[in-house]
Design a protein around this motif. Sequence first.
Motif, short mmCIF file in Angstrom:
data_model
loop_
_atom_site.label_atom_id
_atom_site.label_comp_id
_atom_site.label_asym_id
_atom_site.label_seq_id
_atom_site.Cartn_x
_atom_site.Cartn_y
_atom_site.Cartn_z
N GLN A 133 0.83 -1.20 0.00
CA GLN A 133 0.00 0.00 0.00
C GLN A 133 0.86 1.25 0.00
N ASP A 137 -0.25 3.35 -3.03
CA ASP A 137 -1.13 4.47 -2.67
C ASP A 137 -0.38 5.66 -2.08
N ASP A 138 0.48 5.39 -1.09
CA ASP A 138 1.12 6.49 -0.36
C ASP A 138 2.02 7.33 -1.26
N ASN A 215 -5.12 10.12 10.94
CA ASN A 215 -5.03 9.73 9.53
C ASN A 215 -4.01 8.63 9.32
N GLU A 219 -4.95 4.86 7.80
CA GLU A 219 -4.31 4.20 6.68
C GLU A 219 -3.95 2.77 7.04
N ASN A 333 -3.27 15.12 6.62
CA ASN A 333 -3.26 13.86 5.88
C ASN A 333 -1.92 13.66 5.17
N ILE A 337 0.93 10.59 5.60
CA ILE A 337 1.52 9.84 4.49
C ILE A 337 3.04 9.99 4.49
#
Length: 576
Positions: A133, A137-138, A215, A219, A333, A337
Amino acid sequence: MSLFSLSYDVLNLVAPYLKDKNEKKLAITLFLIITIANVLLVYISYRITEWYALFFNALQHFKMDAAWYQILIFTCLVSFFIIVYMGQLFLTYWLTIRWRKWMTKDYLHKWTSNKVGYIIQNYESNGVDNPDQRIADDINHFTEQTMSIYVGMLGSVVTLMMFSYLLWTLSKQITLPLDGKIITIPGYLFWAALIYSAAGTIVAHKIGKKLSHLNFTQEKYQADFRVGMVNLRSNNATFALQNSEDTERSYILSSFNNVYQNRWKIIWRSTGLALWQSSFGQAGIIFPYLVTLPAYFINKSIGIGGLQEIVVAFTAVQSAMSYLVNNYGIIANWHAILTRLVTFSKALIVCHDLRKSLPLKTYHNEGLEINNLDVRLPNGKKIINCLSMNLNPSEHLIIKGASGVGKSILIQTLAGLSLIASGSVGLPTRNNGNVIFLPQQPYINQGTLMDVVLYPQNYKNSDNSDQEISDALARSGLSHYIADLNKNENWNKVLSNSEKQRIIFSRILLLNPRIVFFDEATSYIDDNDSFTLYNMIIEKFPNISIIISTKSDKFDTFANKILKLKFPGIWELTSV
């Protein structure tokens, strides 16, 4: 996290891309053009603010020609603004996607090289969950949000510099009644905007400071939930056979409950922050009038145009100073990340460093040679003590023992997957498929059946002809699939367990290895066919060495040597 450590982390993620010899020239060029375009956009906004005074004063004094001329000026300014903005937007997208591509390749290479992926999963415990992920995504969110925040913050800083000067200059027109006197406060409008924005920022930080950690946690929970769903999809046949759907559903719902509960915490924080942002923004519409109107009624020379110019300049400064207030949720957010990627980066470095200082030494040897090998579980418990043996080319070894005695761990150690084993192991060079390690559950990759059979080779780079590939399938008992070699299916579902294990024999025939390790790799194939397949490999490659891990005695006839493992740590080696 301090501003210094935050800047340091961002720099560590950004700098490698800007230093890459294939990317830095274009990346830096795009970055500079985006920066210049951003400054130019602010300058155009500055000129439009000055335009307000000229246009509205022309209207106030009924100067039609001057008003139409100002409309023409405004049209030119806005057209130029749109052209620059669209160019900046396109270049930002271009730079973002190139940056994401580079980071994805870089992280994927680090994660999938030198057995680091296995080490992170089994040994590294620095809070690195779901590396897939973080890459998929990150990195995507980080590159997009970093560019967005940079463009926004740069625009705010340049706006603050340009419009603060204008607002300070306009403050000279503001005269206020005090104790029967008319006074002028230097920079009155600037200080009013500063106080208003500072108050808004302090309250926003007070409300939203926990959002970054929430956040980050979200995740993790979301990734765990997704893994559970993928596991359910991949093993639905097993769950159906075992009638365990209810149990699996309860596990997944429990995982989702973490997502749900943490999401509510985010909702309450975000709602409070949104309420403050909305109130702050709406009050910001009237606030410049409140600080300006008293002077407007006293100093009638300001005019409507001057009032509009003051309000627009004040709003620009106040908005620039309030960037953190207006974007607190986005920044929180992004910070979560950033933390995930920094943690992942550090774990990758640690694992690569661990690989450089392994207590288990390896060297080149024509056959298999083991000297004083101590094998341990990931928790450090020793399961094989001081093993020494050798296996010459064309000799075969059977590794026997009950379940849990350490047969698979031994094979994984010989493959270089252990960080805590000690001793030395000699093997042929593992390039070009000289040494193959085969687990009980073969990996069936995506693509055509041709790609599956050739794996880990690539069809474009393979020296095998189509006829050789077809022959390998036929000799492995899969001739009925020859016509499907070019079909792109989900072969992991199409093939049965026994067919998957036969595929690995097709791969061996095409790779021409010198040593092959079978970790109960024919458990789904009946004994007679297993004998046939092993004999086929030995006849095809007379100098090959086969090492078979098994619980039974059925393959003893193949062996030149038998290694019996007895828990805990005791072993016995016999020659046949």
